[in-house]
Design a protein around this motif. Sequence first.
Motif, PDB file in Angstrom:
ATOM      1  N   MET A   1     -39.030  88.641  18.695  1.00 31.75           N
ATOM      2  CA  MET A   1     -40.322  87.980  18.811  1.00 31.75           C
ATOM      3  C   MET A   1     -41.188  88.786  19.769  1.00 31.75           C
ATOM      4  O   MET A   1     -40.703  89.307  20.767  1.00 31.75           O
ATOM      5  CB  MET A   1     -40.116  86.557  19.324  1.00 31.75           C
ATOM      6  N   LYS A   2     -42.478  88.858  19.479  1.00 33.94           N
ATOM      7  CA  LYS A   2     -43.418  89.543  20.362  1.00 33.94           C
ATOM      8  C   LYS A   2     -43.724  88.652  21.570  1.00 33.94           C
ATOM      9  O   LYS A   2     -43.838  87.433  21.420  1.00 33.94           O
ATOM     10  CB  LYS A   2     -44.726  89.825  19.631  1.00 33.94           C
ATOM     11  N   TRP A  35     -37.544  88.475  25.103  1.00 36.80           N
ATOM     12  CA  TRP A  35     -38.347  88.397  23.888  1.00 36.80           C
ATOM     13  C   TRP A  35     -37.664  89.063  22.698  1.00 36.80           C
ATOM     14  O   TRP A  35     -37.764  88.567  21.574  1.00 36.80           O
ATOM     15  CB  TRP A  35     -39.731  89.005  24.121  1.00 36.80           C
ATOM     16  N   ASP A  36     -36.977  90.182  22.902  1.00 35.15           N
ATOM     17  CA  ASP A  36     -36.318  90.881  21.785  1.00 35.15           C
ATOM     18  C   ASP A  36     -35.199  90.053  21.167  1.00 35.15           C
ATOM     19  O   ASP A  36     -34.833  90.264  20.015  1.00 35.15           O
ATOM     20  CB  ASP A  36     -35.766  92.232  22.244  1.00 35.15           C
ATOM     21  N   ALA A 121     -32.103  76.927  22.863  1.00 34.09           N
ATOM     22  CA  ALA A 121     -31.622  78.299  23.012  1.00 34.09           C
ATOM     23  C   ALA A 121     -30.889  78.789  21.764  1.00 34.09           C
ATOM     24  O   ALA A 121     -30.002  79.634  21.849  1.00 34.09           O
ATOM     25  CB  ALA A 121     -30.721  78.405  24.238  1.00 34.09           C
ATOM     26  N   CYS A 122     -31.265  78.289  20.601  1.00 32.03           N
ATOM     27  CA  CYS A 122     -30.593  78.652  19.346  1.00 32.03           C
ATOM     28  C   CYS A 122     -30.474  80.166  19.173  1.00 32.03           C
ATOM     29  O   CYS A 122     -29.414  80.671  18.790  1.00 32.03           O
ATOM     30  CB  CYS A 122     -31.342  78.066  18.152  1.00 32.03           C
ATOM     31  N   SER A 123     -31.545  80.897  19.437  1.00 30.79           N
ATOM     32  CA  SER A 123     -31.550  82.349  19.254  1.00 30.79           C
ATOM     33  C   SER A 123     -30.460  83.014  20.095  1.00 30.79           C
ATOM     34  O   SER A 123     -29.806  83.952  19.642  1.00 30.79           O
ATOM     35  CB  SER A 123     -32.899  82.938  19.664  1.00 30.79           C
ATOM     36  N   LEU A 124     -30.285  82.532  21.314  1.00 29.15           N
ATOM     37  CA  LEU A 124     -29.298  83.125  22.214  1.00 29.15           C
ATOM     38  C   LEU A 124     -27.875  82.749  21.819  1.00 29.15           C
ATOM     39  O   LEU A 124     -26.955  83.560  21.957  1.00 29.15           O
ATOM     40  CB  LEU A 124     -29.594  82.722  23.657  1.00 29.15           C
ATOM     41  N   TYR A 125     -27.671  81.534  21.319  1.00 30.16           N
ATOM     42  CA  TYR A 125     -26.341  81.134  20.852  1.00 30.16           C
ATOM     43  C   TYR A 125     -25.918  81.983  19.652  1.00 30.16           C
ATOM     44  O   TYR A 125     -24.790  82.461  19.586  1.00 30.16           O
ATOM     45  CB  TYR A 125     -26.301  79.652  20.471  1.00 30.16           C
ATOM     46  N   VAL A 126     -26.815  82.170  18.702  1.00 29.23           N
ATOM     47  CA  VAL A 126     -26.494  82.934  17.497  1.00 29.23           C
ATOM     48  C   VAL A 126     -26.116  84.366  17.862  1.00 29.23           C
ATOM     49  O   VAL A 126     -25.199  84.941  17.279  1.00 29.23           O
ATOM     50  CB  VAL A 126     -27.679  82.908  16.497  1.00 29.23           C
ATOM     51  N   ARG A 127     -26.800  84.949  18.833  1.00 27.54           N
ATOM     52  CA  ARG A 127     -26.559  86.333  19.220  1.00 27.54           C
ATOM     53  C   ARG A 127     -25.400  86.487  20.200  1.00 27.54           C
ATOM     54  O   ARG A 127     -25.066  87.594  20.610  1.00 27.54           O
ATOM     55  CB  ARG A 127     -27.827  86.924  19.831  1.00 27.54           C
ATOM     56  N   GLY A 128     -24.814  85.373  20.646  1.00 28.15           N
ATOM     57  CA  GLY A 128     -23.719  85.436  21.610  1.00 28.15           C
ATOM     58  C   GLY A 128     -24.184  85.723  23.026  1.00 28.15           C
ATOM     59  O   GLY A 128     -23.369  86.055  23.892  1.00 28.15           O
TER      60      GLY A 128
END
Length: 164
Positions: A1-2, A35-36, A121-128
């Motif tokens: 995300m920007k 952000w990345d 924090a879905c994005s962070l959970y998916v990425r570990g």
Amino acid sequence: MKPLAEQDIRNSFINCSKGEAKRVSLPRDLGERPWDDLDFLGWRDPGAPDRSYLVVEREGRPVGVTFRFPTSRRGFLHRSMCSLCLTTHPGGGVSLMTARKAGPAGREGNSVGVYMCTDLACSLYVRGKKIPDSGARFEESLTVEEQIARTTGNLAAFIDKLYV
């Protein structure tokens, strides 16, 4: 995300008035956000424990959503699953987030709900990058990229419901 600026975030909300958007309590750590690693920006309002906010990029522009959710007092043994990222959490780690619809339907009081990670924090959970309180996510046969695509697809489907 920007990375997003404060004014971009305030102008992005689709389901509240401009006055309400001006009063939204924004995160103070916008400059330090990963952000990345984010598919959307999500945060809870520290001054209103039943409110949270989410901003996602759609068709090249940010789209913001205001949510309300009940404070739950589930026991630690009770587990729920986020419908966006499919992470399971004990207790109150997943909440039913309700969002007023955009436009006339929202002004009439119509809303849509989705079960989401309470901390957004879905994005962070998916990425570990963040581990749920239970210690781990279920192992999946999908790659991380496929899980990210599923999560963003689930979020897009929810956002679409706000316009109908």
